[in-house]
Design a protein around this motif. Structure first.
Motif, PDB file in Angstrom:
ATOM      1  N   SER A 245     -61.749  99.708 -87.301  1.00 38.43           N
ATOM      2  CA  SER A 245     -61.716  98.294 -87.037  1.00 38.43           C
ATOM      3  C   SER A 245     -61.446  97.603 -88.357  1.00 38.43           C
ATOM      4  O   SER A 245     -62.159  97.821 -89.328  1.00 38.43           O
ATOM      5  CB  SER A 245     -63.062  97.864 -86.471  1.00 38.43           C
ATOM      6  N   GLN A 264     -68.595  94.095 -81.273  1.00 38.96           N
ATOM      7  CA  GLN A 264     -67.258  93.500 -81.298  1.00 38.96           C
ATOM      8  C   GLN A 264     -66.155  94.547 -81.203  1.00 38.96           C
ATOM      9  O   GLN A 264     -65.114  94.306 -80.619  1.00 38.96           O
ATOM     10  CB  GLN A 264     -67.065  92.677 -82.577  1.00 38.96           C
ATOM     11  N   ASN A 268     -63.386  94.268 -78.168  1.00 39.37           N
ATOM     12  CA  ASN A 268     -61.971  94.053 -78.436  1.00 39.37           C
ATOM     13  C   ASN A 268     -61.062  95.211 -78.049  1.00 39.37           C
ATOM     14  O   ASN A 268     -59.914  95.271 -78.463  1.00 39.37           O
ATOM     15  CB  ASN A 268     -61.775  93.735 -79.916  1.00 39.37           C
ATOM     16  N   ASN A 301     -62.108  91.038 -68.779  1.00 38.13           N
ATOM     17  CA  ASN A 301     -63.009  90.696 -69.876  1.00 38.13           C
ATOM     18  C   ASN A 301     -64.464  90.930 -69.500  1.00 38.13           C
ATOM     19  O   ASN A 301     -65.282  91.251 -70.357  1.00 38.13           O
ATOM     20  CB  ASN A 301     -62.803  89.240 -70.296  1.00 38.13           C
ATOM     21  N   LYS A 408     -61.390  85.957 -85.301  1.00 36.33           N
ATOM     22  CA  LYS A 408     -62.452  86.893 -84.963  1.00 36.33           C
ATOM     23  C   LYS A 408     -63.569  86.990 -85.974  1.00 36.33           C
ATOM     24  O   LYS A 408     -64.678  87.359 -85.631  1.00 36.33           O
ATOM     25  CB  LYS A 408     -61.839  88.280 -84.803  1.00 36.33           C
TER      26      LYS A 408
END
Length: 416
Positions: A245, A264, A268, A301, A408
């Motif tokens: 990431s 996260q 994502n 989502n 982000k």
RNA sequence: GGAGGGGUGGCAGAGCGGUCAAAUGCAACGGACUGUAAAUCCGUCGACUUUCGUCUACGAUGGUUCGAAUCCAUCCCCCUCCA
């Protein structure tokens, strides 16, 4: 639906963990027998202590072990205290640097911590147990090893193993030291068989050569059939390995990565990966997974949120997962600032470039300047236009100011 | 030990005396579009200051030159073949 007799293999197949097995039928029979009689099978997962934490890329075999344990079997986690002193040549072009004793000891502690997030350790029949191959390698006699183990290996065969072959084909050097790696791994397997009756090894598919080294040695030396089972390499839709990431590894241990960042990462994940990831990185029942992965467009989502929460829960605990989730909701859905965001302390007068530098969002002031020109840096959700800006008292709301890089990355500056 | 080839930015890989902070591709990052997705498009991608500019970088150390990633010397490391 049930293709196998053993619960374990059925789960592996259903959830996408099954890549290759040295003897599918035999392994299934063996596991089914164990499951029926209530006598746990013993299996092991090896890892070299080259780092002080595992990362997302290692989770696949960890989850396999987790299921293995849930099916009533006993997992052994082998740390390669000895083999790390050599370095696994699989998939690499260069000899790894040697690690000092202190670093190895530190890493082993870190690994145990990573393991214990996924497996239950203890003294019970199905509790996981940690072993270190340094224990049996440190006093081994070279001549005795050559005679007892070396006789069972043919160099002709070793040269055809992927780990060796690719290195030679790419004209990269391979030392004799590394060449011996597979013998040591083979020996490990047999040692665990002798000591704990361990007959199964679970690993990523890149370990295939090392696994078969063990099963072949077992057959030749002890006349026993050992089983190897591998998972596929999990890649994203671009065919790249999972687990990075922003260029950094997604670590399992909390000292190396916050629960929020861990959350996260999964939040994502690409649409195409959702089903795959739910199967692999969560314990959710298959019915639920099938429902979630069928969601389309924006609705998917929802599936990603559940994935992120469940994955974080396993690794960091429910409490941390909940906090990470709250922070994410506040930050992204309500446009506020969640409490779990990374933070630094600072007060009015702090230069805006320094703020981003301290937060670790940029590596240099030049980069911060560039990002400002590109409208990439924000203070309290408003784009920063002046690179010489200094924080003023009005920027702090309730004692904190929010700064963001891109969409982000968000962080808080708190008044001391 | 002998002969030849090579070591360039995160990776791959050009450059072979000035126009080189170094082509190109990948990766990464920002913006637009969106759904905290993907794809696409635009932009950025050594550091410090931003206007010029300065500094540090092409395996290491010296040297030749007004000027070197590019030439020379020594050293280190790697590859191939021979012993």
């Amino acid at each position: 639906m049930s293709q196998f007799k053993s619960q374990f293999l059925n789960i592996m197949l259903e959830r996408g963990f099954y890549n290759q097995c040295t003897n599918e039928q035999g392994f299934d029979d063996y596991l089914a027998e164990c499951e029926k009689s209530g006598k746990p099978a013993v299996g092991y997962l090896g890892s070299d202590p080259t780092g002080d934490s595992l990362h997302v890329g290692h989770i696949v075999p960890l989850m396999m072990m987790r299921w293995f344990q849930k099916c009533g079997h006993k997992p052994l986690t082998l740390v390669g205290g000895a083999t790390a002193r050599i370095g696994d040549p699989s998939g690499k072009d260069k000899l790894r640097p040697f690690l000092s004793e202190e670093v190895l000891a530190h890493n082993i502690i870190g690994l145990k911590k990573s393991f214990s997030k996924f497996l239950k350790f203890g003294d019970g029949a199905t509790d996981a147990k940690m072993v270190d191959n340094w224990d049996w390698f440190k006093d081994i006699n070279y001549l005795a090893f050559l005679r007892d183990i070396g006789t069972f290996y043919s160099v002709n065969r070793m040269l055809t193993m992927d780990s060796v072959k690719t290195r030679l084909e790419r004209e990269q050097p391979m030392s004799f030291l590394e060449f011996n790696y597979m013998l040591l791994q083979g020996y490990d397997f047999c040692e665990l068989y002798q000591k704990y009756g361990c007959r199964a090894q679970i690993a990523g598919s890149d370990q295939w050569g090392n696994i078969t080294s063990g099963t072949e040695l077992g057959r030749r030396k002890y006349d026993v059939e050992l089983f190897g089972f591998t998972s596929p390499i999990i890649t994203d839709s671009n065919g790249k390995k999972m687990g990075k990431s922003e260029g950094n590894a997604v670590w399992i241990n909390e000292e190396k990565l916050s629960a929020y960042d861990y959350f996260q990462y999964f939040r994502n994940i690409g649409d195409a990966e959702v089903g795959k990831c739910l199967r692999i990185y969560t314990d959710l029942p298959m019915d639920e997974i099938r429902r979630l992965e069928a969601l389309k467009d924006q609705e998917i989502n929802e599936a990603k949120k559940i994935l992120a929460f469940e994955a974080t829960k396993i690794c960091r605990g429910e409490e941390e997962a909940r906090k990470a989730q709250e922070t994410a909701v506040k930050t992204f859905e309500q446009g506020m600032a969640g409490g779990d965001l990374p933070q630094i302390s600072g007060s009015e007068g702090l230069g805006i470039l320094d703020a981003f530098l301290q937060m670790g969002f940029v590596e240099s002031k030049g980069e911060a300047r560039r990002l400002i020109k590109q409208n990439g840096l924000k203070l309290n959700d408003k784009p920063i236009t002046d690179e010489n800006y200094r924080l003023s008292a009005t920027d702090f709301v309730d004692g904190q100011a929010k700064i963001s890089q891109g969409k982000k990355k968000h962080g808080l500056i708190k008044l001391p």
